[in-house]
Design an enzyme around this catalytic site. Structure first.
Site, PDB file in Angstrom:
ATOM      1  N   GLU A  98     -12.765  -3.435   4.469  1.00 20.47           N
ATOM      2  CA  GLU A  98     -11.448  -3.145   3.807  1.00 20.47           C
ATOM      3  C   GLU A  98     -10.217  -4.076   4.487  1.00 20.47           C
ATOM      4  O   GLU A  98     -10.277  -3.596   5.528  1.00 20.47           O
ATOM      5  CB  GLU A  98     -11.049  -1.703   3.592  1.00 20.47           C
ATOM      6  CG  GLU A  98      -9.779  -1.532   2.517  1.00 20.47           C
ATOM      7  CD  GLU A  98      -9.720  -0.042   2.572  1.00 20.47           C
ATOM      8  OE1 GLU A  98      -8.678   0.568   2.729  1.00 20.47           O
ATOM      9  OE2 GLU A  98     -10.668   0.853   2.264  1.00 20.47           O
ATOM     10  N   HIS A 101      -7.343   0.681  -2.547  1.00 22.74           N
ATOM     11  CA  HIS A 101      -7.112   1.976  -1.685  1.00 22.74           C
ATOM     12  C   HIS A 101      -5.619   2.306  -2.192  1.00 22.74           C
ATOM     13  O   HIS A 101      -4.515   2.174  -1.401  1.00 22.74           O
ATOM     14  CB  HIS A 101      -7.021   1.357  -0.216  1.00 22.74           C
ATOM     15  CG  HIS A 101      -7.025   2.704   0.686  1.00 22.74           C
ATOM     16  ND1 HIS A 101      -7.863   2.552   2.015  1.00 22.74           N
ATOM     17  CD2 HIS A 101      -6.585   4.058   0.611  1.00 22.74           C
ATOM     18  CE1 HIS A 101      -7.813   3.792   2.562  1.00 22.74           C
ATOM     19  NE2 HIS A 101      -6.910   4.656   1.827  1.00 22.74           N
ATOM     20  N   ARG A 140     -13.493   7.352   2.962  1.00 23.70           N
ATOM     21  CA  ARG A 140     -13.190   6.194   3.618  1.00 23.70           C
ATOM     22  C   ARG A 140     -14.404   5.479   3.508  1.00 23.70           C
ATOM     23  O   ARG A 140     -15.630   5.847   3.019  1.00 23.70           O
ATOM     24  CB  ARG A 140     -13.041   6.592   5.168  1.00 23.70           C
ATOM     25  CG  ARG A 140     -11.722   7.147   5.491  1.00 23.70           C
ATOM     26  CD  ARG A 140     -10.779   5.990   5.450  1.00 23.70           C
ATOM     27  NE  ARG A 140      -9.398   6.669   5.994  1.00 23.70           N
ATOM     28  CZ  ARG A 140      -8.456   7.202   5.264  1.00 23.70           C
ATOM     29  NH1 ARG A 140      -8.675   7.292   3.946  1.00 23.70           N
ATOM     30  NH2 ARG A 140      -7.230   7.477   5.945  1.00 23.70           N
TER      31      ARG A 140
END
Length: 303
Positions: free
Chosen positions: A247, A266, A219
């Site tokens: 993000e 991602h 993450r």
């Protein structure tokens, strides 16, 4: 009993829906398909956390939240103690480990450079390095970490697994200060928790050897972005990341132009068969729930 799932296309992959369960589709947006206070089993969409968790307040009879992701960091503090939270651990193991291997080989063999050269119609050969004989430190020894270890072994590299606590064949995170300086590649695939947030800071990165490759498939907030930027600007190490903090990454963020960084948006688990694969697992969970059997991947604490 009532179950809500996030994808219409997921219905086909669920398999047999137990008798007595009403199945409806709700993608987390817009009007509810029916009274949310009567939902027992909820499957939110992929990466749907911000705003979606607000719907929990309306689901007063909820028993289970079954996520479609392996990561649960956005949900652990939002789900009531009376609700069972389950991850999709194992669903994304192959896809994420493939992303890590692809990022590793692309970076080590300089394919990102060659793609840019092709776009500019420039013939620019350069000497690169091999994954073979490299020491690959994998921080996170769950399903994905083990799958990465198996894959890099095939290429003749030496995987070294690290987890919260030591066990047979796995080092403890407490050993990282002595493990990092000897690693050629460092891969982060551990969950985001209070303990791992900001783990990769300036001190962590300073321990990497010159020329090391750092990969983040965990993450974004596991890494202190400014610390990574500083190391990349020094051109002492290179990196690959599928996740960032913040993000999505704003267009004017300096990470876009950081030297030596391979960046993807991602997509580690974003495969064409992602929905059916995930809902095959969900179907099994739904049948276990209907039979009052123990569920798989139940989250306790941070993960």
């Amino acid at each position: 009993m009532k179950a809500w799932i996030a994808h219409e296309s997921g219905k086909r992959a669920l398999g047999e829906v137990p008798e007595g369960i009403t199945l409806e589709v709700y993608d987390g947006k817009g009007d509810y398909p029916s009274d949310p206070s009567t939902v027992d089993f909820w499957v939110p969409g992929f990466l749907s956390a911000q705003g979606t968790t607000d719907r929990l307040a309306d689901m007063t009879a909820l028993s289970v939240v079954q996520l479609l992701t392996a990561g649960v960091d956005a949900w652990t503090s939002k789900v009531a103690d009376s609700v069972t939270l389950c991850s999709a651990r194992g669903v994304h193991t192959a896809s994420t480990s493939e992303w890590v291997l692809t990022a590793m080989l692309t970076s080590l063999r300089g394919f990102d450079h060659f793609v840019r050269s092709q776009q500019n119609a420039q013939w620019e050969p350069r000497v690169t390095t091999s994954l073979a004989r490299k020491k690959v430190l994998i921080v996170g020894a769950g399903d994905i970490g083990k799958a990465i270890a198996a894959r890099v072994s095939v290429f003749g590299a030496e995987p070294i697994l690290v987890a919260r606590s030591a066990r047979d064949g796995v080092h403890s995170v407490d050993e990282l200060p002595t493990l990092l300086p000897d690693a050629d590649v460092v891969v982060m695939v551990l969950p985001l928790t209070n303990d791992t947030r900001g783990m990769v800071d300036a001190a962590f990165l300073a321990r990497l050897k010159d020329g090391a490759l750092f990969i983040n498939a965990a993450r974004g907030p596991v890494v202190v972005t400014d610390a990574l930027l500083a190391e990349l600007k020094s051109e002492r190490i290179t990196a690959a990341a599928d996740v960032t903090d913040p993000e999505p990454l704003p267009q004017d963020h300096p990470l876009w132009e950081a030297p030596g960084l391979l960046l993807t948006p991602h997509v580690g688990g974003a495969l064409d068969d992602m929905v059916p694969t995930a809902y095959e697992f969900v179907g099994g969970q739904l049948r276990r729930f209907a039979r009052d059997e123990p569920l798989e991947n139940v989250i306790s604490g941070d993960y």
